[in-house]
Scaffold this motif. Structure first.
Motif, PDB file in Angstrom:
ATOM      1  N   ARG A  33      -5.553  -6.270   5.822  1.00  0.00           N
ATOM      2  CA  ARG A  33      -4.975  -7.181   5.030  1.00  0.00           C
ATOM      3  C   ARG A  33      -5.551  -7.272   3.603  1.00  0.00           C
ATOM      4  O   ARG A  33      -4.943  -7.040   2.633  1.00  0.00           O
ATOM      5  CB  ARG A  33      -4.664  -8.524   5.761  1.00  0.00           C
ATOM      6  N   ASN A  34      -6.930  -7.187   3.666  1.00  0.00           N
ATOM      7  CA  ASN A  34      -7.483  -6.979   2.470  1.00  0.00           C
ATOM      8  C   ASN A  34      -7.294  -5.657   1.885  1.00  0.00           C
ATOM      9  O   ASN A  34      -7.434  -5.572   0.402  1.00  0.00           O
ATOM     10  CB  ASN A  34      -8.982  -7.235   2.588  1.00  0.00           C
ATOM     11  N   LEU A  35      -7.406  -4.796   2.545  1.00  0.00           N
ATOM     12  CA  LEU A  35      -7.141  -3.386   2.175  1.00  0.00           C
ATOM     13  C   LEU A  35      -5.744  -3.321   1.228  1.00  0.00           C
ATOM     14  O   LEU A  35      -5.530  -2.733   0.076  1.00  0.00           O
ATOM     15  CB  LEU A  35      -7.064  -2.201   3.037  1.00  0.00           C
ATOM     16  N   GLN A  36      -4.807  -3.877   1.832  1.00  0.00           N
ATOM     17  CA  GLN A  36      -3.573  -4.129   1.284  1.00  0.00           C
ATOM     18  C   GLN A  36      -3.493  -4.832  -0.269  1.00  0.00           C
ATOM     19  O   GLN A  36      -2.917  -4.195  -1.057  1.00  0.00           O
ATOM     20  CB  GLN A  36      -2.468  -4.638   1.970  1.00  0.00           C
ATOM     21  N   TRP A  37      -4.182  -5.785  -0.296  1.00  0.00           N
ATOM     22  CA  TRP A  37      -4.298  -6.607  -1.385  1.00  0.00           C
ATOM     23  C   TRP A  37      -4.769  -6.028  -2.294  1.00  0.00           C
ATOM     24  O   TRP A  37      -4.548  -5.841  -3.588  1.00  0.00           O
ATOM     25  CB  TRP A  37      -4.972  -8.048  -1.136  1.00  0.00           C
ATOM     26  N   LEU A  51      -5.052   2.915  -3.359  1.00  0.00           N
ATOM     27  CA  LEU A  51      -3.671   2.997  -2.985  1.00  0.00           C
ATOM     28  C   LEU A  51      -3.395   3.720  -1.536  1.00  0.00           C
ATOM     29  O   LEU A  51      -2.634   3.181  -1.025  1.00  0.00           O
ATOM     30  CB  LEU A  51      -2.857   3.567  -4.281  1.00  0.00           C
ATOM     31  N   ALA A 100      -4.185   1.335   0.859  1.00  0.00           N
ATOM     32  CA  ALA A 100      -3.397   0.367   1.319  1.00  0.00           C
ATOM     33  C   ALA A 100      -1.994   0.781   1.981  1.00  0.00           C
ATOM     34  O   ALA A 100      -1.406   0.130   2.909  1.00  0.00           O
ATOM     35  CB  ALA A 100      -2.991  -0.012  -0.208  1.00  0.00           C
ATOM     36  N   TYR A 101      -1.662   2.124   1.792  1.00  0.00           N
ATOM     37  CA  TYR A 101      -0.348   2.998   2.209  1.00  0.00           C
ATOM     38  C   TYR A 101      -1.034   2.801   3.947  1.00  0.00           C
ATOM     39  O   TYR A 101      -0.209   2.601   4.734  1.00  0.00           O
ATOM     40  CB  TYR A 101      -0.150   4.352   1.737  1.00  0.00           C
ATOM     41  N   GLY A 159      -5.827  -2.694  -2.552  1.00  0.00           N
ATOM     42  CA  GLY A 159      -5.273  -1.207  -2.945  1.00  0.00           C
ATOM     43  C   GLY A 159      -3.986  -1.348  -3.789  1.00  0.00           C
ATOM     44  O   GLY A 159      -3.824  -0.638  -4.711  1.00  0.00           O
ATOM     45  N   PHE A 160      -3.309  -2.352  -3.264  1.00  0.00           N
ATOM     46  CA  PHE A 160      -1.918  -2.180  -4.004  1.00  0.00           C
ATOM     47  C   PHE A 160      -2.107  -3.045  -5.463  1.00  0.00           C
ATOM     48  O   PHE A 160      -1.468  -2.489  -6.167  1.00  0.00           O
ATOM     49  CB  PHE A 160      -0.889  -3.141  -3.433  1.00  0.00           C
ATOM     50  N   THR A 161      -2.987  -3.728  -5.605  1.00  0.00           N
ATOM     51  CA  THR A 161      -3.233  -4.433  -6.817  1.00  0.00           C
ATOM     52  C   THR A 161      -3.984  -3.441  -7.880  1.00  0.00           C
ATOM     53  O   THR A 161      -3.345  -3.390  -9.162  1.00  0.00           O
ATOM     54  CB  THR A 161      -4.276  -5.832  -6.867  1.00  0.00           C
ATOM     55  N   THR A 220      -0.804  -0.534   5.630  1.00  0.00           N
ATOM     56  CA  THR A 220       0.526  -1.120   5.709  1.00  0.00           C
ATOM     57  C   THR A 220       1.196  -0.289   6.732  1.00  0.00           C
ATOM     58  O   THR A 220       1.694  -0.662   7.670  1.00  0.00           O
ATOM     59  CB  THR A 220       1.187  -0.912   4.561  1.00  0.00           C
TER      60      THR A 220
END
Length: 400
Positions: free
Chosen positions: A254-258, A296, A299-300, A260-262, A303
């Motif tokens: 979840r931290n990677l998503q936040w 990014l 994040a991919y 990475g996407f930001t 996810t």
């Protein structure tokens, strides 16, 4: 101990199967992204020169270019590189369990990968990355004993040094390098490239060799370190065993998503604007993208791994081409060459970006069907079988 190895407990079997399935599915997902990016470079000499095809200038054409550059370019080859480093740890562990000497086996594997990549680059696509993996594999041999924290630190250091190199190039260009003549030269060379790619066999090979002289420099000094950085992250993740139980690392994902996407999407937007607007030098975009594209890509991956348990059918569809990733990667270039070059239909620079994406999706759909059919009766893909033969220096057992 022997009884435990021969008759493992049922939960361990399911856990191992899930791990393999998720990794293969992620590899299949990466393969799709690579194809959507690569097809533009296979379809036109202009894209290989970093230019837009002048024949396709509609809003839809530009929308597709921006979408691919923003969301896909420089992200999925990093995912693939991460998985190369992760698979390296699995091969080390497998050799240890079997009591086999790992180094000579892996060197044979790298030699086979290099020869396949060389043939791929000369005959089909000079943008080949297999030769880069072969070279990076030698570095992985050197670093195979490092601790996960050290591997991550090395990856970050390499990435920052590479970004600094691009910033230096950008500053040198800003200090007086006139790019207008270079753009004109690039357009002329792209037009000549299109003519050669649509010609006879020897013309196509000659054009590939001409491009290789420029690509090799870029691979050695720029993409090679980026690939190695991603591989080192994969090595660290493999050593830590994170992918063996993804559910236990939900918070980290979840931290990677936040993060990475930001930061990843912000950097990707800047990179895309530099690549296509021309208002800021492309080297600045490359410098930013080198730092943010891995975020990014992470994040991919995070996810994908989080949603995969809820989409088992999608996982099954992507697992088959992922298990045959090497065969499918080479087949993608072969099919595109038959479509776009003089090997076949010679449609070079005659297909718009939206149609290119549709063709890529169609090719991948065919590969999903073919891969599932092939793996019903074979343990490995055809090229995987050959590479395994070279690795172990004996004929692999093929039927399941």
């Amino acid at each position: 101990m022997r009884t435990q190895e021969t008759h493992p407990a049922r939960p361990d079997v399911r856990l191992a199967a899930a791990r393999i399935t998720s990794v293969d599915a992620l590899r299949g997902f990466s393969l799709l992204g690579i194809l959507v990016v690569n097809i533009a470079f296979l379809a036109s000499g202009y894209r290989m020169a970093g230019l837009a095809e002048p024949a396709f200038n509609s809003s839809l054409d530009w929308g597709v270019r921006w979408f691919v550059t923003l969301f896909l370019e420089n992200k999925f080859y990093l995912l693939f590189s991460f998985l190369f480093g992760y698979s390296f740890t699995l091969q080390v562990d497998s050799a240890r369990r079997q009591g086999r000497p790992f180094v000579p086996m892996f060197l044979r594997r790298l030699a086979g990968l290099f020869l396949l990549g060389l043939a791929h680059a000369v005959l089909l696509f000079p943008g080949d990355i297999l030769t880069t993996y072969a070279a990076v594999g030698l570095a992985l041999l050197i670093f195979r004993g490092v601790r996960p924290k050290t591997a991550v630190a090395l990856a970050i250091t390499l990435t920052l040094l590479l970004a600094a190199a691009f910033m230096l190039l950008a500053m040198l260009a800003t200090m007086g390098l006139d790019m207008s003549g270079r753009v004109a030269d690039g357009s002329a060379q792209a037009a000549a490239s299109n003519s050669a790619l649509g010609g006879m066999f020897w013309q196509i090979i000659s054009e590939h060799l001409r491009k290789l002289s420029f690509i090799i420099v870029a691979r050695v000094f720029f993409q090679g370190p980026a690939v190695l950085s991603a591989c080192l992250i994969g090595l660290a993740v493999g050593r830590l065993g994170v992918l063996r139980d993804v559910g236990a690392h939900t918070r980290a994902l979840r931290n990677l998503q936040w993060i990475g996407f930001t930061f990843g999407l912000g950097g990707a937007l800047f990179y895309t604007m530099c690549a296509w607007n021309g208002t800021v030098h492309k080297f600045w975009g490359e410098a930013v993208d080198l730092v943010t594209a891995p975020l990014l890509a992470a994040a991919y991956a995070a996810t994908f791994l989080r949603v995969l348990p809820y989409l088992p059918r999608l996982g099954r569809l992507l697992t088959a081409p992922g298990r045959m990733a090497l065969s499918n990667y080479l087949a993608q270039s072969l099919i595109c060459s038959l479509i776009f070059t003089g090997y076949g239909l010679a449609l070079v620079d005659r297909v718009s970006p939206p149609v290119e994406v549709l063709i890529a999706l169609g090719i991948f759909a065919l590969q999903v069907v073919y891969s599932r059919w092939w793996l019903r009766n074979h343990r490995y893909g055809p090229v995987e079988w050959l590479l395994r033969y070279l690795t172990y220096w004996r004929r692999p057992s093929q039927p399941q």
